[in-house]
Design a protein around this motif. Structure first.
Motif, short mmCIF file in Angstrom:
data_model
loop_
_atom_site.label_atom_id
_atom_site.label_comp_id
_atom_site.label_asym_id
_atom_site.label_seq_id
_atom_site.Cartn_x
_atom_site.Cartn_y
_atom_site.Cartn_z
N ILE A 183 -27.40 9.16 23.46
CA ILE A 183 -25.99 9.12 23.12
C ILE A 183 -25.53 7.67 23.03
N ASN A 184 -24.48 7.45 22.29
CA ASN A 184 -23.86 6.13 22.19
C ASN A 184 -22.83 6.02 23.31
N LYS A 185 -23.15 5.23 24.32
CA LYS A 185 -22.29 5.14 25.50
C LYS A 185 -20.90 4.63 25.16
N ASN A 186 -20.82 3.73 24.20
CA ASN A 186 -19.51 3.20 23.80
C ASN A 186 -18.64 4.30 23.19
N GLU A 187 -19.26 5.14 22.35
CA GLU A 187 -18.51 6.25 21.73
C GLU A 187 -18.06 7.25 22.79
N VAL A 188 -18.92 7.50 23.77
CA VAL A 188 -18.56 8.44 24.84
C VAL A 188 -17.40 7.88 25.66
N THR A 272 -17.04 18.97 14.33
CA THR A 272 -18.28 18.94 13.56
C THR A 272 -19.42 18.35 14.38
N PHE A 273 -19.12 17.28 15.11
CA PHE A 273 -20.14 16.59 15.91
C PHE A 273 -19.77 16.74 17.39
N VAL A 274 -20.65 17.35 18.17
CA VAL A 274 -20.33 17.68 19.56
C VAL A 274 -21.14 16.85 20.56
N LYS A 275 -22.03 16.01 20.08
CA LYS A 275 -22.94 15.30 20.97
C LYS A 275 -22.21 14.49 22.03
N ASN A 276 -21.15 13.80 21.65
CA ASN A 276 -20.44 12.96 22.62
C ASN A 276 -19.69 13.78 23.66
N TYR A 277 -19.25 14.98 23.28
CA TYR A 277 -18.61 15.86 24.27
C TYR A 277 -19.64 16.32 25.30
N LEU A 278 -20.84 16.61 24.85
CA LEU A 278 -21.91 16.96 25.78
C LEU A 278 -22.27 15.76 26.65
#
Length: 383
Positions: A183-188, A272-278
């Protein structure tokens, strides 16, 4: 995604047909599989109305649009889909038409006759009663050349109610697991700030279709029990009902506010993109049986899964109770809340379960493995 040698699949042409690409697991399935097939060199088309998941399609997938004007699955829509799909198949030389709808929004026999293509259908649904299974088996039997189901146990159940085994093939669900491993920590952190979630908060996430059938009210009703031990717990619900109708979701948000839980239960709608929520969470949970693509996304993200036991004798090939997550019985939301509290109290156990889930997803549930088997099925149907 793994690319095959150029030209290997140049004669394999597949048209996927669906109503829309709104947020739900069946639509995610189409996007994942279409992308992988196109990347391998197959000629892939996708007929649909509209929907945000179209953003995830790779450029190699040919997109065809049909304006259903919000008619859903009524008889007019079915006829228009049949005619459009058959015309595309004949004019563009698609030899396979693949549908993902358990409700059979297309009259498959008519489509087969008009298009001269082989019809494949993927069944994502698992029915809750013997009566529903018997009706489903009778309805499914005559409508496709091959039926794909996602578990051996589901095959046995459908076969026991009259669906001919020779028409069914089991191909386990699969996703691009590598997409969720980093994951992109900055985006999270940006997302965390936007949601008002601090680093000290204990985050549980649920990515799911948010509808009455999912019974999210039960999570809301029992969340205070979790808060009694973990006041900083946050439940982030990602999803809508998949049709654009926000009625149920708005009602759920109203209920959350009426209970003064709006700072602890956050509904963000479909994404659409859920990766950062996870990436925000320690635990993934769902009100239903853990069998969809969202569960695989959570497992690939290294999260333990808390989900409901199946109502019928279907082995859960994804979540293994006590190893990759924990399960609770139908309606036993006190047990659900207890599982959440246990994992929050034992982060080492939670991380170990999450690691086991990630390992299991990458070993058994990749889109590459799924499409390997799917290609073989398509080739057999061609000959």
């Amino acid at each position: 995604m793994v690319k095959n040698k150029p030209g290997k699949n140049k004669k394999l042409s597949i048209l996927f047909v669906t109503t829309n690409l709104n947020y739900n697991g069946a639509k995610k399935y189409i996007v994942e599989v279409a992308n992988e097939l196109a990347t391998r060199g197959c000629r892939v088309g996708l007929l649909y109305d509209s929907g945000p998941l179209a953003k995830k399609l790779v450029k190699e997938v040919r997109q065809y649009h049909i304006d259903l004007k919000g008619l859903g699955l009524d008889s007019v829509s079915r006829w228009r889909l049949v005619i459009k799909a058959a015309t595309l198949a004949r004019n563009e030389d698609y030899t396979i038409i693949h549908s993902e709808s358990a409700n059979s929004f297309i009259s498959h026999k008519l489509l087969s006759f008009l298009s001269r293509a082989k019809i494949v259908e993927t069944i994502h649904h698992v029915w809750n009663s013997d009566q529903e299974r018997r009706k489903a088996a009778a309805k499914i039997s005559g409508r496709a050349d091959k039926i794909i189901t996602i578990s051996t146990s589901a095959l046995k159940v459908l076969a026991s109610f009259g669906l001919k085994k020779r028409k069914i093939v089991v191909i386990q669900n699969g996703i691009n697991t590598k997409e969720y491993e980093k994951i992109n920590k900055n985006e999270v952190e940006v997302l965390r700030k936007n949601l008002g979630v601090s680093k000290k908060d204990r985050v549980i996430v649920s990515v799911s279709r948010v509808s009455k059938a999912k019974n999210f009210e039960a999570f809301v009703n029992w969340f205070p029990y979790i808060l009694s031990s973990f006041p900083s717990a946050k439940l982030v619900i990602v999803g809508d009902n998949g049709s654009g109708d926000r009625g149920y979701l708005d009602g759920l948000i109203k209920k959350i506010r009426s209970l003064n839980l709006h700072k602890n239960i956050i509904c963000v709608g479909g994404k659409t993109f859920v990766k950062n929520y996870l990436g925000l969470a320690e635990i993934y949970t769902v009100t239903t049986v853990a069998r969809g693509l969202a569960v695989l996304e959570a497992m690939s993200s290294g999260l333990p899964v808390v989900a409901r036991k199946p109502l019928m004798p279907v082995k859960i090939e994804t979540t293994i109770n006590g190893k990759t997550g924990l399960v609770f019985g139908k309606g036993d939301y006190k047990n659900w809340a207890g599982h959440i509290k246990y994992l929050l109290s034992n982060p080492t156990v939670a991380r170990k379960m999450g690691a086991e889930g990630r390992k299991r997803a990458s070993e058994f549930f990749t889109v590459q493995k799924h499409v390997d088997q799917l290609e073989k099925l398509y080739q057999r149907l061609k000959t």
